[in-house]
Design a protein around this motif. Structure first.
Motif, PDB file in Angstrom:
ATOM      1  N   GLN A 135      22.336  79.697  56.932  1.00 27.44           N
ATOM      2  CA  GLN A 135      22.720  80.235  55.620  1.00 27.44           C
ATOM      3  C   GLN A 135      24.237  80.385  55.513  1.00 27.44           C
ATOM      4  OE1 GLN A 135      21.155  84.144  54.695  1.00 27.44           O
ATOM      5  NE2 GLN A 135      21.631  83.938  52.515  1.00 27.44           N
ATOM      6  N   VAL A 136      24.852  80.904  56.541  1.00 24.35           N
ATOM      7  CA  VAL A 136      26.307  81.078  56.537  1.00 24.35           C
ATOM      8  C   VAL A 136      26.992  79.718  56.543  1.00 24.35           C
ATOM      9  CG1 VAL A 136      28.285  81.994  57.827  1.00 24.35           C
ATOM     10  CG2 VAL A 136      26.163  83.333  57.653  1.00 24.35           C
ATOM     11  N   MET A 137      26.520  78.818  57.377  1.00 26.49           N
ATOM     12  CA  MET A 137      27.137  77.490  57.455  1.00 26.49           C
ATOM     13  C   MET A 137      27.012  76.736  56.139  1.00 26.49           C
ATOM     14  SD  MET A 137      28.708  77.285  60.232  1.00 26.49           S
ATOM     15  CE  MET A 137      29.233  75.655  59.809  1.00 26.49           C
ATOM     16  N   ASP A 138      25.852  76.833  55.490  1.00 26.28           N
ATOM     17  CA  ASP A 138      25.689  76.179  54.189  1.00 26.28           C
ATOM     18  C   ASP A 138      26.703  76.737  53.184  1.00 26.28           C
ATOM     19  OD1 ASP A 138      23.638  74.660  55.240  1.00 26.28           O
ATOM     20  OD2 ASP A 138      22.026  75.786  54.226  1.00 26.28           O
ATOM     21  N   GLY A 139      26.915  78.041  53.209  1.00 26.37           N
ATOM     22  CA  GLY A 139      27.903  78.652  52.321  1.00 26.37           C
ATOM     23  C   GLY A 139      29.313  78.170  52.627  1.00 26.37           C
ATOM     24  N   LEU A 140      29.654  78.085  53.901  1.00 25.64           N
ATOM     25  CA  LEU A 140      30.992  77.612  54.278  1.00 25.64           C
ATOM     26  C   LEU A 140      31.214  76.165  53.829  1.00 25.64           C
ATOM     27  CD1 LEU A 140      31.327  79.135  57.872  1.00 25.64           C
ATOM     28  CD2 LEU A 140      32.534  79.865  55.804  1.00 25.64           C
ATOM     29  N   ILE A 141      30.226  75.324  54.061  1.00 26.64           N
ATOM     30  CA  ILE A 141      30.341  73.916  53.644  1.00 26.64           C
ATOM     31  C   ILE A 141      30.482  73.823  52.127  1.00 26.64           C
ATOM     32  CG2 ILE A 141      29.111  71.706  53.501  1.00 26.64           C
ATOM     33  CD1 ILE A 141      27.964  72.400  56.324  1.00 26.64           C
ATOM     34  N   GLN A 142      29.706  74.604  51.399  1.00 25.50           N
ATOM     35  CA  GLN A 142      29.819  74.603  49.936  1.00 25.50           C
ATOM     36  C   GLN A 142      31.199  75.074  49.493  1.00 25.50           C
ATOM     37  OE1 GLN A 142      26.456  76.946  48.687  1.00 25.50           O
ATOM     38  NE2 GLN A 142      24.993  75.430  49.443  1.00 25.50           N
ATOM     39  N   GLY A 143      31.775  76.040  50.210  1.00 22.84           N
ATOM     40  CA  GLY A 143      33.128  76.497  49.902  1.00 22.84           C
ATOM     41  C   GLY A 143      34.154  75.398  50.093  1.00 22.84           C
ATOM     42  N   ASP A 182      29.185  88.072  54.418  1.00 26.01           N
ATOM     43  CA  ASP A 182      30.195  88.571  53.484  1.00 26.01           C
ATOM     44  C   ASP A 182      31.406  87.648  53.379  1.00 26.01           C
ATOM     45  OD1 ASP A 182      30.803  90.567  51.609  1.00 26.01           O
ATOM     46  OD2 ASP A 182      32.101  91.610  53.047  1.00 26.01           O
ATOM     47  N   ARG A 183      31.558  86.727  54.320  1.00 24.95           N
ATOM     48  CA  ARG A 183      32.699  85.804  54.333  1.00 24.95           C
ATOM     49  C   ARG A 183      32.299  84.361  54.022  1.00 24.95           C
ATOM     50  NH1 ARG A 183      33.303  90.094  57.232  1.00 24.95           N
ATOM     51  NH2 ARG A 183      35.336  90.991  57.683  1.00 24.95           N
ATOM     52  N   ALA A 184      31.015  84.138  53.793  1.00 27.15           N
ATOM     53  CA  ALA A 184      30.468  82.785  53.705  1.00 27.15           C
ATOM     54  C   ALA A 184      30.628  82.105  52.351  1.00 27.15           C
ATOM     55  CB  ALA A 184      28.986  82.804  54.088  1.00 27.15           C
ATOM     56  N   GLY A 185      31.152  82.794  51.345  1.00 26.30           N
ATOM     57  CA  GLY A 185      31.306  82.175  50.032  1.00 26.30           C
ATOM     58  C   GLY A 185      30.015  82.073  49.251  1.00 26.30           C
ATOM     59  N   LEU A 186      29.033  82.858  49.620  1.00 25.22           N
ATOM     60  CA  LEU A 186      27.761  82.877  48.903  1.00 25.22           C
ATOM     61  C   LEU A 186      27.907  83.745  47.648  1.00 25.22           C
ATOM     62  CD1 LEU A 186      25.577  83.382  52.093  1.00 25.22           C
ATOM     63  CD2 LEU A 186      25.835  81.251  50.778  1.00 25.22           C
ATOM     64  N   ALA A 187      26.918  83.738  46.786  1.00 24.91           N
ATOM     65  CA  ALA A 187      26.994  84.472  45.519  1.00 24.91           C
ATOM     66  C   ALA A 187      27.316  85.954  45.721  1.00 24.91           C
ATOM     67  CB  ALA A 187      25.681  84.318  44.756  1.00 24.91           C
ATOM     68  N   HIS A 188      26.828  86.556  46.782  1.00 28.04           N
ATOM     69  CA  HIS A 188      27.049  87.984  47.034  1.00 28.04           C
ATOM     70  C   HIS A 188      28.182  88.250  48.037  1.00 28.04           C
ATOM     71  CE1 HIS A 188      24.224  86.464  50.035  1.00 28.04           C
ATOM     72  NE2 HIS A 188      24.764  87.356  50.844  1.00 28.04           N
ATOM     73  N   SER A 189      28.872  87.224  48.483  1.00 25.15           N
ATOM     74  CA  SER A 189      29.951  87.378  49.471  1.00 25.15           C
ATOM     75  C   SER A 189      31.226  87.886  48.816  1.00 25.15           C
ATOM     76  CB  SER A 189      30.250  86.036  50.143  1.00 25.15           C
ATOM     77  OG  SER A 189      29.122  85.541  50.823  1.00 25.15           O
ATOM     78  N   ARG A 190      32.018  88.624  49.583  1.00 24.92           N
ATOM     79  CA  ARG A 190      33.323  89.090  49.092  1.00 24.92           C
ATOM     80  C   ARG A 190      34.427  88.070  49.356  1.00 24.92           C
ATOM     81  NH1 ARG A 190      34.513  95.016  51.081  1.00 24.92           N
ATOM     82  NH2 ARG A 190      34.559  93.885  53.030  1.00 24.92           N
ATOM     83  N   GLU A 191      34.209  87.180  50.315  1.00 26.49           N
ATOM     84  CA  GLU A 191      35.227  86.191  50.669  1.00 26.49           C
ATOM     85  C   GLU A 191      34.596  84.807  50.773  1.00 26.49           C
ATOM     86  OE1 GLU A 191      38.400  87.624  53.497  1.00 26.49           O
ATOM     87  OE2 GLU A 191      36.757  88.966  54.047  1.00 26.49           O
ATOM     88  N   ASP A 192      35.443  83.790  50.664  1.00 28.98           N
ATOM     89  CA  ASP A 192      35.001  82.398  50.734  1.00 28.98           C
ATOM     90  C   ASP A 192      35.878  81.682  51.764  1.00 28.98           C
ATOM     91  OD1 ASP A 192      34.138  79.807  50.338  1.00 28.98           O
ATOM     92  OD2 ASP A 192      34.287  79.885  48.153  1.00 28.98           O
ATOM     93  N   LYS A 193      35.552  81.876  53.025  1.00 29.19           N
ATOM     94  CA  LYS A 193      36.379  81.335  54.108  1.00 29.19           C
ATOM     95  C   LYS A 193      36.321  79.815  54.192  1.00 29.19           C
ATOM     96  CE  LYS A 193      38.096  85.192  55.450  1.00 29.19           C
ATOM     97  NZ  LYS A 193      39.521  85.459  55.188  1.00 29.19           N
ATOM     98  N   GLY A 194      35.256  79.188  53.725  1.00 30.66           N
ATOM     99  CA  GLY A 194      35.215  77.730  53.672  1.00 30.66           C
ATOM    100  C   GLY A 194      36.265  77.205  52.708  1.00 30.66           C
ATOM    101  N   TYR A 195      36.330  77.801  51.529  1.00 30.30           N
ATOM    102  CA  TYR A 195      37.328  77.413  50.528  1.00 30.30           C
ATOM    103  C   TYR A 195      38.738  77.633  51.076  1.00 30.30           C
ATOM    104  CZ  TYR A 195      39.450  76.741  45.932  1.00 30.30           C
ATOM    105  OH  TYR A 195      40.194  76.257  44.879  1.00 30.30           O
TER     106      TYR A 195
END
Length: 160
Positions: free
Chosen positions: A29-37, A126-139
């Motif tokens: 889940q975290v990795m998918d968010g990072l890649i999307q970022g 919280d760092r994964a760039g998901l809808a509920h995350s506060r940060e988007d470290k992938g981006y």
């Protein structure tokens, strides 16, 4: 929050840059968010990138090195390491960090450091760039890599 004080993102046309993404497979889940970022950043910068998956964060540097040797202008490295009850966390975090720094220096290539080193799953989410995350470290990792690649190109280090 760790993101306090972050600079404004300067978006530019990076369509001429070759970008590779190397991503670990743990914590889906975290990795998918990072890649999307990363993909959101690449879209904003009008760039494209190819994703290569590796088993874990420890394996990021060797594949990043191979990609740098293939002439990529930027390599965005993504991983997640969650602290556990053994020193494994320290070894993996240090190896990945030191290895990625070495790739950047040895190949004079921009490395986007998107490796999350967290105490627990909640911090990673919280760092994964998901809808509920506060940060988007992938981006952020992709933006940093693209800006650095542009600077290297301006210095004449990487040319098309």
């Amino acid at each position: 929050m760790a993101g306090d004080g972050a600079p404004e993102t300067e978006v530019f046309d990076a369509s001429g840059l070759r970008v590779a993404i190397v991503a670990a497979s743990w914590h889906t889940q975290v990795m998918d968010g990072l890649i999307q970022g990363v993909q959101r950043a690449l879209a904003d910068f009008r760039a494209t990138g190819v994703v290569h998956r590796v088993p874990g964060t420890f394996e990021l540097p060797v594949v990043a090195s191979a990609l740098a040797q293939q002439g990529y202008d930027a390599v965005v490295a993504l991983g997640v390491v969650i602290r556990g009850g053994t020193p494994h966390f320290d070894y993996v975090c240090n190896a990945a960090t030191d290895g990625l720094v070495r790739v950047g220096l040895d190949h004079t290539v921009a490395i986007g450091f998107g490796v999350l080193t967290c105490d627990n799953d909640a911090q990673a989410l919280d760092r994964a760039g998901l809808a509920h995350s506060r940060e988007d470290k992938g981006y952020e990792a992709a933006s940093a890599a693209l800006l650095t690649a542009r600077t290297l190109r301006e210095l004449g280090v990487r040319t098309p």
